[in-house]
Design a protein around this motif. Structure first.
Motif: not given
Length: 380
Positions: A5-28
């Motif tokens: 499960f941890r690998d699933e969450v970690r992989q999903w975030l790595a795949e999706h917190l990128t591209g157009e969403f890359a500027p969001l890292a650490g924000s808000g």
């Protein structure tokens, strides 16, 4: 919990917190709620599509994830630099309240849009004369045919400027004793009778707001629990407020501490015994926060004072962390260097944490709750 499960969450975030969403890292985060609002709203909808919103809600409303799985998600989300959540209030406060106290019709109406991040919520509790003394709420609601008419003022309302709905604690029976005359209403924000005014904070940002209700309306059926039962429902919401998401909060705290340690190392401040002692104390305190949260969440029986103890622990710890950031930065940490005069992360942390011991339940009130529920020493 499935071992992957941890690998699933970690992989999903790595795949999706990128591209157009890359500027969001650490924000808000705290003091930075103004950042990337539209992009964060789209991110919330991506989380919803993947089933990460409502992870711990029971079936058929959510995935029915275990406490351990929810902890893993929040830890990995914080570790990946996931942005501050716009749907937090709906997902972690209102939704559990509706599951526990709402009608089937209310759950069918509101839970799916929360899970899809299509409707955002804010919390209408505090007022100018009813902060920690929540039972002193003066906002009034009168049943007029098929609608409640609401008049009054709320303050310190997080994210009211982006919310679609507000759950409002209002006085519906002025003749009843304080706690007996309150009702818990679900109120749409987009209507002529609602006005939102941002409150500028020490950080220069404005995630808190004043909200004015001037003959605002909501349907008669949008009361959670019975009319006059609002105190019981509202305190139930407060219990959910300090649930499993606090583990993610603590992961963010750990990242803040890591940044301070890195700065201390770069400045050579680790050679100062006072600074080194303060850093060790901060690390030890963070371990205490985590162990208390895990003990409370895994307890077989509810801890009547556990949530208040948790608030006392993290508020004071986080406030001291802000002070430590300034100590490590030295005299230069008190200066904003040049235009556009943006605060550094350390300065923002210090200024925002001044309020930690006040918002979400002041320290004095938490001590009273602990004395009342755990020690039985409050005179009634």
């Amino acid at each position: 919990m499935a071992p992957d499960f941890r690998d699933e969450v970690r992989q999903w975030l790595a795949e999706h917190l990128t591209g157009e969403f890359a500027p969001l890292a650490g924000s808000g985060g705290p003091g930075r709620e103004h950042e990337h609002l539209e992009l964060r709203a789209r991110w919330e909808r991506v989380l919803g599509e993947a089933g990460w919103i409502g992870l711990g809600w029971p079936a058929p409303y959510g995935r029915g994830a275990s406490i351990a799985e929810q902890v893993v998600f929040h830890e990995e989300y914080a570790r990946a630099g996931g942005p501050g959540r716009l749907s937090h209030i709906g997902e972690h406060l209102l939704a559990p309240t509706l599951i526990a106290h709402g009608t089937d019709e209310q759950r069918r109406r509101f839970l799916p849009p929360i899970a899809r991040a299509e409707e955002l919520w804010c919390q209408g509790y505090s007022e100018p004369e009813a902060g920690s003394d929540l039972a002193n709420v003066q906002t009034r609601a009168v049943l007029d045919g098929g609608r409640w008419r609401i008049t009054g003022q709320k303050v310190w309302t997080s994210l009211a400027h982006v919310a679609d709905w507000c759950f409002v604690l209002a006085r519906t029976d002025p003749s009843a004793p304080k706690k007996a005359g309150l009702s818990y209403l679900l109120v749409p924000m987009d209507q002529p009778g609602v006005q939102v005014r941002p409150i500028v904070q020490l950080t220069g940002t404005a995630e808190f707001n004043e909200v004015f209700f001037d003959d605002a309306v909501t349907d008669a059926g949008l009361v959670v629990g019975a009319p006059g039962d609002g105190w019981r429902v509202a305190t139930g919401t407060l219990a959910f407020e300090r649930g499993v998401a606090t583990l993610g909060q603590q992961m963010a705290f750990a990242q803040e501490l890591d940044a301070i340690v890195a700065q201390a190392r770069d400045r050579g401040a680790l050679d100062d015994p006072l600074v080194a002692d303060l850093i060790v104390d901060a690390w030890a305190g963070l371990q205490g926060l985590r162990h208390h949260a895990l003990r409370t969440l895994s307890a077989a029986e509810p801890d009547p004072a556990g949530a208040s103890v948790a608030k006392l622990l993290w508020a004071g710890w986080h406030q001291r962390l802000g002070e430590l950031a300034m100590t490590v930065g030295g005299a230069a940490a008190t200066v904003i260097e040049a235009a556009p005069y943006e605060l550094t992360d350390a300065q923002r942390l210090f200024l925002f944490t001044r309020a930690d011991t006040i918002y979400g339940g002041a320290d004095e009130i938490q001590r009273n709750i602990i004395a009342d529920r755990l020690l039985g020493r409050v005179q009634r």
